[in-house]
Each structure stands twice: as C-alpha cells, then as structure tokens.
Scaffold this motif. Sequence first.
Motif, PDB file in Angstrom:
ATOM      1  N   SER A  40       3.535  11.497  -7.540  1.00 27.64           N
ATOM      2  CA  SER A  40       3.937  12.667  -6.824  1.00 27.64           C
ATOM      3  C   SER A  40       5.650  12.874  -6.546  1.00 27.64           C
ATOM      4  CB  SER A  40       3.483  12.903  -5.101  1.00 27.64           C
ATOM      5  OG  SER A  40       3.907  11.887  -4.320  1.00 27.64           O
ATOM      6  N   SER A  51       2.264   7.144  -7.038  1.00 27.55           N
ATOM      7  CA  SER A  51       1.081   7.576  -7.636  1.00 27.55           C
ATOM      8  C   SER A  51       1.417   8.722  -8.243  1.00 27.55           C
ATOM      9  CB  SER A  51      -0.088   7.865  -6.407  1.00 27.55           C
ATOM     10  OG  SER A  51       0.652   8.921  -5.372  1.00 27.55           O
ATOM     11  N   ARG A  67       0.869  -1.156   0.152  1.00 29.50           N
ATOM     12  CA  ARG A  67       0.142   0.019   0.186  1.00 29.50           C
ATOM     13  C   ARG A  67       0.934   1.241  -0.093  1.00 29.50           C
ATOM     14  NH1 ARG A  67      -4.533  -2.115   3.623  1.00 29.50           N
ATOM     15  NH2 ARG A  67      -5.691  -3.504   1.787  1.00 29.50           N
ATOM     16  N   LEU A  68       2.003   1.397   0.743  1.00 36.50           N
ATOM     17  CA  LEU A  68       2.726   2.377   0.765  1.00 36.50           C
ATOM     18  C   LEU A  68       3.366   2.582  -0.565  1.00 36.50           C
ATOM     19  CD1 LEU A  68       4.292   4.534   2.569  1.00 36.50           C
ATOM     20  CD2 LEU A  68       5.923   2.893   2.961  1.00 36.50           C
ATOM     21  N   GLU A  92      10.512   7.047  -1.948  1.00 43.91           N
ATOM     22  CA  GLU A  92      10.801   5.549  -2.189  1.00 43.91           C
ATOM     23  C   GLU A  92      12.346   5.519  -2.517  1.00 43.91           C
ATOM     24  OE1 GLU A  92       9.718   2.214  -5.236  1.00 43.91           O
ATOM     25  OE2 GLU A  92       9.017   4.061  -5.602  1.00 43.91           O
ATOM     26  N   GLN A 103       2.064   1.859  -3.406  1.00 44.56           N
ATOM     27  CA  GLN A 103       0.964   2.288  -4.495  1.00 44.56           C
ATOM     28  C   GLN A 103       0.832   3.808  -4.061  1.00 44.56           C
ATOM     29  OE1 GLN A 103      -2.538   0.061  -3.265  1.00 44.56           O
ATOM     30  NE2 GLN A 103      -1.903  -1.604  -4.724  1.00 44.56           N
ATOM     31  N   TRP A 104       0.848   4.126  -2.871  1.00 44.12           N
ATOM     32  CA  TRP A 104       0.896   5.633  -2.763  1.00 44.12           C
ATOM     33  C   TRP A 104       1.953   6.431  -3.197  1.00 44.12           C
ATOM     34  CZ3 TRP A 104       3.809   8.582   0.686  1.00 44.12           C
ATOM     35  CH2 TRP A 104       3.456   9.961   0.759  1.00 44.12           C
ATOM     36  N   MET A 105       3.326   5.805  -2.864  1.00 43.78           N
ATOM     37  CA  MET A 105       4.250   6.699  -3.384  1.00 43.78           C
ATOM     38  C   MET A 105       4.328   6.685  -4.810  1.00 43.78           C
ATOM     39  SD  MET A 105       7.470   5.731  -0.699  1.00 43.78           S
ATOM     40  CE  MET A 105       7.287   3.778  -0.762  1.00 43.78           C
ATOM     41  N   GLY A 160       6.588  11.096  -3.480  1.00 44.62           N
ATOM     42  CA  GLY A 160       6.836   9.889  -3.221  1.00 44.62           C
ATOM     43  C   GLY A 160       7.894   9.165  -3.640  1.00 44.62           C
TER      44      GLY A 160
END
Length: 166
Positions: A85, A83, A76-77, A92, A79-81, A88
């Motif tokens: 931005s 996305s 999930r982390l 990473e 996927q957020w990173m 993000g």
Amino acid sequence: MPVKTAVAVITQTLRMAACLDFINSVGDDSAVTIFTGDPGAFKSADLPAGVSVVSASAPEPLLTDPVRLRRVVRRRLLQWMRSGSGIGRFTEKAAKTLSRILRPVRYPGTPRPGTVANQPTNSYLVSELESLHQTESLTIIAVFDLFDLPSVLEFSARSGVRVVVR
C-alpha cells in the motif's frame, strides 16, 4: 550428515555479511551452526546446506523482554507496511525520518554501546556450546560481536576450542 566443526556467534545482524563470508570460507564438507540473537534475520539469507541457525538466548516471555518485544513489533509492522500500500510506504519513510531525529531508547540494565569490560557471561550460550561440543567435534568458533566474547572465552577455556574474532 556432516560433522559440525564450526560455530558462528553473532548477536548484531548488521555483521551478517561477515558471518556469511566465514560460512563460505569453512567449506562444504563441514556443517556450521550459527548462534544468533535474531534467528529470523537469517531466514532471508542464502545459506549453504548444512548450516543451522539457533537462538543464542534462552526463550523468555515476550512481554518481559522489551528488546524481543520491540523486534517482534517492528518485524510485524514492516510486514504490514511493505504489503504494497502507498500508505505503508509513506509510513515507513516517516518512521525512518523520525528515528533519525530521536535518540535510541536505552532500557535500564543494558550496557552502554562499546563497553565490554565486566560483561556478564551468557550462561545459556555457554551451556548450548557445551552440549553441542559433547555431541559434535567443534574445531573453531567465530565471534562477530565483542559482547559475546566473554561467554565464548569461558567455554573455550574449558574445552580448548579455538576462538577467532572477526
């Protein structure tokens, strides 16, 4: 529907390329079942028709299984990173650098890497293989991780299905 004749047992998804080579070598006329500890890793793979992915471990509550919790949080982390931005991407890169510096965390009760002797068998995997063998005709089981070998050999001793270690 084709009869399932081959099974691939893979816990470490790092060996996914070898698993996909095995699937392609089996042929199109037979179906393959993949038993894996991380079924989500195969969602992005280009699998031929007739290949099914099954979890190799019994479902446990998320909070009592630290390895599964870590995988879910990591996925999930990421996927957020990823996305889109800039923060993000930076996060990473920083996390990858930090993970190289820190040693991996070993949870109590997990075996040291590279030890296979006296490993307990995965009774859930053995029972799933037995139920699959009762409904379908299995001819070969490919094992990609030595950690899974005791469980598969226990099943093979009862059923006589050929085991290949890749």
